[in-house]
Design a protein around this motif. Structure first.
Motif, PDB file in Angstrom:
ATOM      1  N   PRO A   1       8.670  -0.978  -2.885  1.00 45.11           N
ATOM      2  CA  PRO A   1       9.637   0.257  -3.304  1.00 45.11           C
ATOM      3  C   PRO A   1      10.378   0.965  -2.326  1.00 45.11           C
ATOM      4  O   PRO A   1      11.569   1.383  -2.479  1.00 45.11           O
ATOM      5  CB  PRO A   1       8.614   1.042  -4.022  1.00 45.11           C
ATOM      6  N   ALA A   2       9.791   0.965  -1.225  1.00 45.49           N
ATOM      7  CA  ALA A   2      10.586   1.842  -0.396  1.00 45.49           C
ATOM      8  C   ALA A   2      11.990   1.082   0.040  1.00 45.49           C
ATOM      9  O   ALA A   2      12.761   1.875   0.400  1.00 45.49           O
ATOM     10  CB  ALA A   2       9.588   1.855   1.167  1.00 45.49           C
ATOM     11  N   LEU A   3      11.688   0.010   0.512  1.00 45.21           N
ATOM     12  CA  LEU A   3      13.104  -0.732   0.690  1.00 45.21           C
ATOM     13  C   LEU A   3      14.101  -1.016  -0.415  1.00 45.21           C
ATOM     14  O   LEU A   3      15.162  -0.876  -0.244  1.00 45.21           O
ATOM     15  CB  LEU A   3      12.767  -2.106   1.448  1.00 45.21           C
ATOM     16  N   PHE A   4      13.359  -1.286  -1.640  1.00 46.28           N
ATOM     17  CA  PHE A   4      14.332  -1.060  -2.764  1.00 46.28           C
ATOM     18  C   PHE A   4      15.110   0.153  -2.881  1.00 46.28           C
ATOM     19  O   PHE A   4      16.340   0.303  -2.986  1.00 46.28           O
ATOM     20  CB  PHE A   4      13.375  -1.208  -4.074  1.00 46.28           C
TER      21      PHE A   4
ATOM     22  N   PHE B   1       7.635   5.221   3.875  1.00 46.50           N
ATOM     23  CA  PHE B   1       7.591   4.245   4.719  1.00 46.50           C
ATOM     24  C   PHE B   1       8.358   4.917   6.265  1.00 46.50           C
ATOM     25  O   PHE B   1       7.841   4.726   7.357  1.00 46.50           O
ATOM     26  CB  PHE B   1       8.787   3.368   4.296  1.00 46.50           C
ATOM     27  N   GLU B   2       9.059   6.034   6.242  1.00 45.19           N
ATOM     28  CA  GLU B   2       9.536   6.451   7.387  1.00 45.19           C
ATOM     29  C   GLU B   2       8.567   7.263   8.171  1.00 45.19           C
ATOM     30  O   GLU B   2       8.288   7.407   9.383  1.00 45.19           O
ATOM     31  CB  GLU B   2      10.671   7.411   7.113  1.00 45.19           C
ATOM     32  N   GLN B   3       7.785   7.821   7.205  1.00 45.65           N
ATOM     33  CA  GLN B   3       6.478   8.617   7.823  1.00 45.65           C
ATOM     34  C   GLN B   3       5.492   7.603   8.471  1.00 45.65           C
ATOM     35  O   GLN B   3       5.105   7.676   9.655  1.00 45.65           O
ATOM     36  CB  GLN B   3       5.614   9.199   6.753  1.00 45.65           C
ATOM     37  N   GLY B   4       5.295   6.248   7.947  1.00 46.47           N
ATOM     38  CA  GLY B   4       4.782   5.242   8.390  1.00 46.47           C
ATOM     39  C   GLY B   4       5.298   4.681  10.227  1.00 46.47           C
ATOM     40  O   GLY B   4       4.404   4.548  10.967  1.00 46.47           O
ATOM     41  N   ILE B   5       6.592   4.619  10.120  1.00 44.59           N
ATOM     42  CA  ILE B   5       7.199   4.490  11.413  1.00 44.59           C
ATOM     43  C   ILE B   5       6.907   5.413  12.397  1.00 44.59           C
ATOM     44  O   ILE B   5       6.188   5.252  13.667  1.00 44.59           O
ATOM     45  CB  ILE B   5       8.770   4.213  10.897  1.00 44.59           C
ATOM     46  N   ARG B   6       6.899   6.869  12.081  1.00 46.54           N
ATOM     47  CA  ARG B   6       6.721   7.919  12.915  1.00 46.54           C
ATOM     48  C   ARG B   6       5.223   7.716  13.252  1.00 46.54           C
ATOM     49  O   ARG B   6       4.901   8.306  14.516  1.00 46.54           O
ATOM     50  CB  ARG B   6       7.040   9.194  12.406  1.00 46.54           C
ATOM     51  N   GLU B   7       4.452   7.296  12.683  1.00 49.49           N
ATOM     52  CA  GLU B   7       2.891   7.248  12.895  1.00 49.49           C
ATOM     53  C   GLU B   7       2.392   5.859  13.302  1.00 49.49           C
ATOM     54  O   GLU B   7       1.030   5.561  13.473  1.00 49.49           O
ATOM     55  CB  GLU B   7       2.179   7.907  11.806  1.00 49.49           C
TER      56      GLU B   7
ATOM     57  N   GLN C   1       9.495  -6.145   7.668  1.00 51.63           N
ATOM     58  CA  GLN C   1       9.818  -5.010   6.999  1.00 51.63           C
ATOM     59  C   GLN C   1      10.603  -4.014   7.933  1.00 51.63           C
ATOM     60  O   GLN C   1      11.768  -3.375   7.342  1.00 51.63           O
ATOM     61  CB  GLN C   1       8.546  -4.122   6.360  1.00 51.63           C
ATOM     62  N   LEU C   2      10.405  -3.920   9.133  1.00 48.74           N
ATOM     63  CA  LEU C   2      11.068  -3.155   9.995  1.00 48.74           C
ATOM     64  C   LEU C   2      12.524  -3.678  10.042  1.00 48.74           C
ATOM     65  O   LEU C   2      13.307  -2.908  10.279  1.00 48.74           O
ATOM     66  CB  LEU C   2      10.372  -2.949  11.299  1.00 48.74           C
TER      67      LEU C   2
ATOM     68  N   ASN D   1       0.796  -1.184   0.002  1.00 44.56           N
ATOM     69  CA  ASN D   1      -0.219  -0.001  -0.100  1.00 44.56           C
ATOM     70  C   ASN D   1       0.663   1.275   0.085  1.00 44.56           C
ATOM     71  O   ASN D   1       2.129   1.323  -0.204  1.00 44.56           O
ATOM     72  CB  ASN D   1      -0.872  -0.009   1.171  1.00 44.56           C
ATOM     73  N   LYS D   2       0.056   2.358   0.224  1.00 43.66           N
ATOM     74  CA  LYS D   2       0.890   3.737   0.341  1.00 43.66           C
ATOM     75  C   LYS D   2       2.137   3.830   1.061  1.00 43.66           C
ATOM     76  O   LYS D   2       3.057   4.283   0.691  1.00 43.66           O
ATOM     77  CB  LYS D   2      -0.068   4.537   0.958  1.00 43.66           C
ATOM     78  N   CYS D   3       2.094   3.108   2.357  1.00 46.48           N
ATOM     79  CA  CYS D   3       3.177   3.231   3.301  1.00 46.48           C
ATOM     80  C   CYS D   3       4.441   2.614   2.547  1.00 46.48           C
ATOM     81  O   CYS D   3       5.423   3.095   3.040  1.00 46.48           O
ATOM     82  CB  CYS D   3       2.907   2.502   4.349  1.00 46.48           C
ATOM     83  N   HIS D   4       4.290   1.558   1.781  1.00 44.80           N
ATOM     84  CA  HIS D   4       5.282   1.034   1.171  1.00 44.80           C
ATOM     85  C   HIS D   4       6.044   1.718  -0.276  1.00 44.80           C
ATOM     86  O   HIS D   4       6.985   1.163  -0.645  1.00 44.80           O
ATOM     87  CB  HIS D   4       4.924  -0.385   0.873  1.00 44.80           C
ATOM     88  N   SER D   5       5.312   2.711  -0.591  1.00 38.40           N
ATOM     89  CA  SER D   5       5.402   3.050  -2.104  1.00 38.40           C
ATOM     90  C   SER D   5       6.837   3.989  -2.027  1.00 38.40           C
ATOM     91  O   SER D   5       7.243   4.006  -3.296  1.00 38.40           O
ATOM     92  CB  SER D   5       4.286   4.029  -2.390  1.00 38.40           C
ATOM     93  N   SER D   6       7.213   4.593  -1.109  1.00 40.24           N
ATOM     94  CA  SER D   6       8.467   5.328  -1.115  1.00 40.24           C
ATOM     95  C   SER D   6       9.190   5.277   0.411  1.00 40.24           C
ATOM     96  O   SER D   6       8.415   5.014   1.126  1.00 40.24           O
ATOM     97  CB  SER D   6       8.245   6.625  -1.615  1.00 40.24           C
TER      98      SER D   6
END
Ligand SMILES: NC(=O)c1ccc[n+]([C@@H]2O[C@H](COP(=O)([O-])OP(=O)(O)OC[C@H]3O[C@@H](n4cnc5c(N)ncnc54)[C@H](O)[C@@H]3O)[C@@H](O)[C@H]2O)c1
Length: 390
Positions: A207-210, A167-173, A182-183, A158-163
């Protein structure tokens, strides 16, 4: 002399304990463990690390001690761990750290023991902790993180994984979309440590981790080790293709009774494995066929996995024929040498200055990330070409 530190996610599981105890025992007996592709002539002259250079540590979420877990996992008594004091001491000296279970799925939370998981409310704190453990564990040596944890529940990307930014915003939230695998991968890449995903869980194939792996110039490989039914399937499918025999139906069923099987008995987790297994036929045959893959948990079977496949095919003038095969494999003993090969080859890739997805390692995986080729022989050729080109 640099060591190669290996950090397992799921260090108390069947694959990790079999691998570690198997290597300690082989060193003790001064012999090769057997079953390693990297011990064959193709790799002579490659700058591969040896198993005597390995040092182990890892994360888990269960309270059972590592030695006891190794004993339980060796249910066929192949390693004869019980009466080997030196082996016991070496296993007991291995550092084990608290794992992350947030968003991994209820069945994984159910096997976790209180006090053996990182239960801080902030995801960012958990990631910082994993990073600091990895940093200290690695020291000045080479290091690789290997994910052999239980299969996580299936989750669409999903969105969280897209860049990386998202992803980092997802961690903060504290996003509910980010999974433990993934973490751990994020933490490893941030510490410039390569990552191998031997599980079917969606980890670094986003994509975020790529993006992060490219940015940090870290190699990674995945996913889902090809050790049993799929291994046979990706050889037999070539047979049908090369003889232009039309496969009309391919039914496959797998029975296993170890902890992995227990987790896969939950349909949310099983979907991750079925998704991973189901793509291979179309790629090998070049067309869709009527196919089913089943996985059933039967406790009595333990680590002794049984796969049974039933195939209908037709040839000259529409003559209908049948092939069946049965596979009796000891799951952890099939997986352990593949993981050793992967560790040695990812380490070699890093020494060669390569980073990002390591497509040449597709021969080891059911769902090779970024590769559509599933035929075992063609995958082996890709690896051979990579080895010979340097
Ligand atoms: N032949 C094979 O054995 C094979 C082949 C392909 C893929 N796999 C995959 O490899 C993985 C490991 O297989 P196994 O048989 O060793 O499983 P296992 O159930 O024996 O071990 C998994 C370990 O992971 C731990 N764990 C679970 N979630 C964790 C988390 N979030 N953090 C840290 N530790 C965690 C568990 O406590 C357990 O000790 C599974 O995902 C399996 O599907 C296995």
């Amino acid at each position: 002399m640099k060591k190669l530190k290996i950090c397992f996610i799921g260090i108390k599981g069947g694959i990790s304990t079999t691998l570690i105890a198997g290597i300690f025992k082989s060193i003790q007996e001064n012999r090769r463990p057997g079953g390693l592709l990297t011990d064959t002539a193709l790799f002579h002259g490659c700058d591969l690390c040896d198993m005597t250079d390995f040092e182990f540590g890892g994360f888990d979420i269960r309270g059972i001690d590592l030695y006891k877990s190794a004993l339980e996992n060796d249910q066929n008594n192949i390693l004869n761990i019980r009466y080997n004091e030196e082996l016991r001491e070496r296993l007991e000296a291995i550092p084990v750290y608290k794992g992350i279970i947030t968003n991994g799925g209820k069945t994984i939370s159910d096997i976790a023991d209180e006090g053996f998981t990182d239960d801080r409310p902030q995801m960012a704190d958990m990631v910082d902790e994993v990073r600091s453990v990895l940093r200290e564990f690695k020291g000045d040596d080479d290091c690789i993180v290997v994910n052999v944890a239980s299969t996580e529940r299936f989750m669409k990307t999903n969105k969280c994984h897209s860049s990386l930014e998202r992803f980092e915003q997802g961690i903060r939230e504290n996003s509910s979309e980010l999974t433990p695998g993934q973490l751990y991968a994020y933490a490893a890449f941030m510490e410039n440590i390569p990552y191998i995903n031997f599980t079917p869980s969606i980890c670094c194939d986003i994509p975020a981790l790529f993006e992060l792996a490219e940015k940090r110039k870290v190699p990674f490989a995945g996913k889902d080790g090809k050790t049993g039914e799929t291994l046979v399937k990706t050889v037999l499918a070539d047979l049908f293709f090369v003889r232009n025999l039309k496969v009309n139906m391919w039914y496959g069923t797998n029975i296993l009774g170890n902890l992995d099987g227990k987790i896969l008995d939950d349909s949310m987790h099983k979907s991750s494995k079925i998704e991973s297994k189901k793509n291979v036929l179309k790629s090998c045959l070049g067309y869709e066929t009527d196919t089913q893959v089943r996985i059933d948990y039967m406790k009595h079977s333990g680590d002794n996995k049984v796969a049974w496949d039933y195939i209908h095919f037709s040839g000259f003038c529409g003559a209908n024929m049948t092939l069946t095969f049965s596979w009796f494999g000891i799951d952890s003993f099939l997986a352990a040498p593949l993981v050793v090969d992967l560790i040695r080859l990812v380490n070699l890739a890093q020494k060669r200055g390569e980073y990002g997805i390591q497509k040449q390692l597709s021969v080891f995986f059911k769902s090779p990330v970024g590769v559509q080729v599933h035929s075992l022989v063609r995958q082996y050729d890709m690896l051979k070409e990579w080895v010979e080109q340097k």
